[in-house]
Write a protein that holds these residues in place. Structure first.
Motif, PDB file in Angstrom:
ATOM      1  N   ALA A 176     -34.935  -5.440 -18.358  1.00 16.24           N
ATOM      2  CA  ALA A 176     -34.507  -6.657 -18.845  1.00 16.24           C
ATOM      3  C   ALA A 176     -35.457  -7.199 -20.013  1.00 16.24           C
ATOM      4  O   ALA A 176     -34.770  -7.724 -20.826  1.00 16.24           O
ATOM      5  N   GLU A 177     -36.678  -6.743 -19.781  1.00 11.07           N
ATOM      6  CA  GLU A 177     -37.743  -7.069 -20.640  1.00 11.07           C
ATOM      7  C   GLU A 177     -37.447  -6.617 -22.033  1.00 11.07           C
ATOM      8  O   GLU A 177     -37.604  -7.096 -23.192  1.00 11.07           O
ATOM      9  N   GLN A 183     -33.359  -7.645 -28.499  1.00  9.60           N
ATOM     10  CA  GLN A 183     -32.715  -8.780 -29.108  1.00  9.60           C
ATOM     11  C   GLN A 183     -33.440  -9.760 -29.862  1.00  9.60           C
ATOM     12  O   GLN A 183     -33.054 -10.141 -30.939  1.00  9.60           O
ATOM     13  N   TYR A 184     -34.578  -9.842 -29.253  1.00  9.87           N
ATOM     14  CA  TYR A 184     -35.582 -10.812 -30.130  1.00  9.87           C
ATOM     15  C   TYR A 184     -36.178 -10.241 -31.586  1.00  9.87           C
ATOM     16  O   TYR A 184     -36.000 -11.160 -32.474  1.00  9.87           O
ATOM     17  N   GLU A 185     -36.283  -8.942 -31.339  1.00 16.51           N
ATOM     18  CA  GLU A 185     -36.450  -8.177 -32.832  1.00 16.51           C
ATOM     19  C   GLU A 185     -35.222  -8.239 -33.749  1.00 16.51           C
ATOM     20  O   GLU A 185     -35.476  -8.418 -34.939  1.00 16.51           O
ATOM     21  N   GLN A 186     -34.011  -8.128 -33.204  1.00 18.51           N
ATOM     22  CA  GLN A 186     -33.127  -8.155 -33.936  1.00 18.51           C
ATOM     23  C   GLN A 186     -32.734  -9.293 -34.433  1.00 18.51           C
ATOM     24  O   GLN A 186     -32.318  -9.651 -35.707  1.00 18.51           O
ATOM     25  N   MET A 187     -32.997 -10.529 -33.860  1.00 15.33           N
ATOM     26  CA  MET A 187     -32.917 -11.820 -34.274  1.00 15.33           C
ATOM     27  C   MET A 187     -34.101 -12.056 -35.355  1.00 15.33           C
ATOM     28  O   MET A 187     -33.724 -12.762 -36.360  1.00 15.33           O
ATOM     29  N   ILE A 188     -35.290 -11.466 -35.235  1.00 19.70           N
ATOM     30  CA  ILE A 188     -36.141 -11.748 -36.090  1.00 19.70           C
ATOM     31  C   ILE A 188     -35.693 -11.147 -37.593  1.00 19.70           C
ATOM     32  O   ILE A 188     -35.951 -11.851 -38.414  1.00 19.70           O
ATOM     33  N   SER A 265     -33.354 -23.456 -36.914  1.00 17.75           N
ATOM     34  CA  SER A 265     -32.791 -23.921 -35.464  1.00 17.75           C
ATOM     35  C   SER A 265     -33.063 -22.600 -34.424  1.00 17.75           C
ATOM     36  O   SER A 265     -33.133 -22.914 -33.315  1.00 17.75           O
ATOM     37  N   GLU A 266     -33.320 -21.221 -34.967  1.00 21.66           N
ATOM     38  CA  GLU A 266     -33.680 -20.502 -33.992  1.00 21.66           C
ATOM     39  C   GLU A 266     -34.938 -20.511 -33.499  1.00 21.66           C
ATOM     40  O   GLU A 266     -35.718 -20.601 -34.087  1.00 21.66           O
ATOM     41  N   SER A 267     -34.829 -20.285 -32.253  1.00 21.74           N
ATOM     42  CA  SER A 267     -36.152 -20.412 -31.408  1.00 21.74           C
ATOM     43  C   SER A 267     -36.915 -19.108 -31.325  1.00 21.74           C
ATOM     44  O   SER A 267     -37.134 -18.317 -30.413  1.00 21.74           O
ATOM     45  N   ILE A 280     -41.913  -3.877 -35.931  1.00 20.30           N
ATOM     46  CA  ILE A 280     -40.541  -4.187 -35.888  1.00 20.30           C
ATOM     47  C   ILE A 280     -39.849  -3.388 -37.410  1.00 20.30           C
ATOM     48  O   ILE A 280     -38.631  -3.148 -37.462  1.00 20.30           O
ATOM     49  N   VAL A 281     -40.774  -3.599 -38.350  1.00 14.84           N
ATOM     50  CA  VAL A 281     -40.256  -2.730 -39.629  1.00 14.84           C
ATOM     51  C   VAL A 281     -39.796  -1.335 -39.387  1.00 14.84           C
ATOM     52  O   VAL A 281     -38.917  -0.659 -39.966  1.00 14.84           O
TER      53      VAL A 281
END
Length: 429
Positions: A176-177, A183-188, A265-267, A280-281
């Protein structure tokens, strides 16, 4: 509901089957099997029905399974004797689930020792109830070694199940982590792309503002100097053009405001260690290379100590350079992304062993609209990537350059030099 029923049926089948892996510590009066361990694990895992409902279902299914097995294997067709022989199992599972519910054993997942001790008590009590209904004589004449054996079996089974359950939950949490991190990296990355588009949109907005101002100034001049009908018509045309451009500017302002609100607004964090940014790159462009059907080995080299850097700015810059390197490699190659400090400067280098850059196109490489890339239909790309990198770098009072060989050993290295203080102040601003 159908899924829940299937899962409950599956758990009931597993518990009933594991009950056949058994031995008899007190001759033929009392069985010890793997079913208790399976039942305890399912109680911990159960998220579908109330504990007492689940326990009652198992308490009914296990004796029925054993009765049917006796009929099939041993040819015992008399239901009453078979029911009498296996009714004690009903009271065992019912007692165990009742104590599990009363002790709230599943609430002590963070304290495995207490969970294990409560499970041992529940199993010993259930064993006593089973012996009471199976063979009261055996219960009354139990010896100390036999009691010790029951306790030891309960301890072994309970803590073995807790160990397995903890391991499974740990693996589940890790999965899950990892999913959350992806998902966090995709959002970034998405926000960095939006940030990049917002920069371009802001530039377009400024251009529209300038053209509107110039068109209106032309209208004033034509109107003041117009003495003929044609002059008046030209003045009105200039005013109409100014109005149309003003409408485009307002649309751009609304779009820019919407993108800015999304970004703010994104956390997600605004700053990040350079190692995580580089990771990430690499992940993003490795997927890009796979999408293009290319086999590219990515290498990340970080040297020295670094402060936290702004996410949106650096991701936009590095993703453009890295994607440019991916596109330049024909089928297979290597891309190395390195970062180090040189005094007050942050230096990034994106190196690829692609075909290099021909001397005749080097002069126009950073010009807007210039491109050497075409899609499968023969349409050219926008050619704004490197121009955007240069403008953003210069807005930070930095610079971007490259070195490339085109003959012999081919390679290209883009070098990005950025003042660290300006980067940090941008993240705070």
């Amino acid at each position: 509901m159908k899924k829940k029923i299937l899962i409950l049926m599956g758990m009931a089948a597993v518990i009933s089957l594991t009950g056949e892996f058994k031995f008899y510590p007190f001759y033929n009066n009392f069985r010890v099997s793997l079913a208790t361990a399976a039942f305890f694990f399912c109680l911990l895992w159960n998220r579908y029905v109330h504990t007492l409902v689940f326990g009652t279902i198992i308490a009914i299914c296990v004796p029925l399974f054993r009765i049917v097995a006796d009929v099939i294997i041993y040819g015992q067709l008399h239901f009453a004797p078979a029911l009498h022989a296996h009714q004690s199992a009903f009271f065992y599972y019912l007692t165990y689930s009742l104590l599990f519910h009363l002790f709230r054993i599943d609430r002590f997942g963070h304290r495995p020792l207490i969970m294990g001790l409560l499970a041992v008590v529940a199993e010993i009590a259930a064993n006593v109830v089973e012996l009471r209904f199976r063979s009261p004589v055996t219960l009354e004449h139990m010896t100390i070694p036999q009691i010790n054996e029951i306790v030891l079996i309960a301890i072994f089974r309970s803590f073995s199940v807790i160990g397995l359950f903890t391991l499974v939950k740990h693996r589940e949490q890790q999965s899950a982590e990892r999913q959350k991190q992806q998902q966090y990296e995709q959002m970034i990355v998405l926000i960095s792309h939006l940030y990049e588009e917002s920069i371009q949109l802001k530039k377009t907005q400024q251009d529209a503002e300038r053209i509107t101002r110039d068109s209106y100034a032309l209208y004033r001049r034509l109107k003041d100097e117009a003495s003929l009908t044609d002059g008046e018509r030209l003045a009105r045309s200039a005013l109409q053009i100014a109005g149309q451009i003003h409408e485009i500017k307002k649309d751009n302002q609304r779009i820019y405001a919407g993108i800015s609100n999304i970004i703010s607004s994104e956390s997600v964090t605004e700053v990040m260690p350079v190692q995580e940014l580089g990771d990430i790159v690499v992940k993003t462009n490795r997927k890009y290379a796979q999408m293009l059907g290319k086999t590219i080995d990515f290498r990340l080299q970080i040297e020295g100590t670094h402060p936290l850097y702004p996410v949106n700015t650096l991701l936009s810059l590095l993703n453009n350079l890295a994607a440019n390197a991916v596109e330049s490699i024909e089928a297979e190659g290597t891309i190395t992304i390195s970062a180090h400090r040189a005094g007050d400067l942050l230096l990034f280098e994106v190196h690829d062993n692609g075909p290099g850059i021909a001397p005749k196109i080097r002069e126009a490489l950073f010009e807007p609209g210039f491109t050497t890339k075409y899609d499968v239909s023969g349409n050219p790309s926008t050619g704004i990537g490197l121009n955007y990198v240069r403008e953003l770098a210069e807005s930070l009072q930095g610079e971007v350059g490259f070195r490339s060989s085109h003959n012999g050993e081919t390679e290209t290295t883009f070098v990005l030099r950025l003042p660290i203080d300006n980067l940090i102040s941008k993240s705070k601003g």
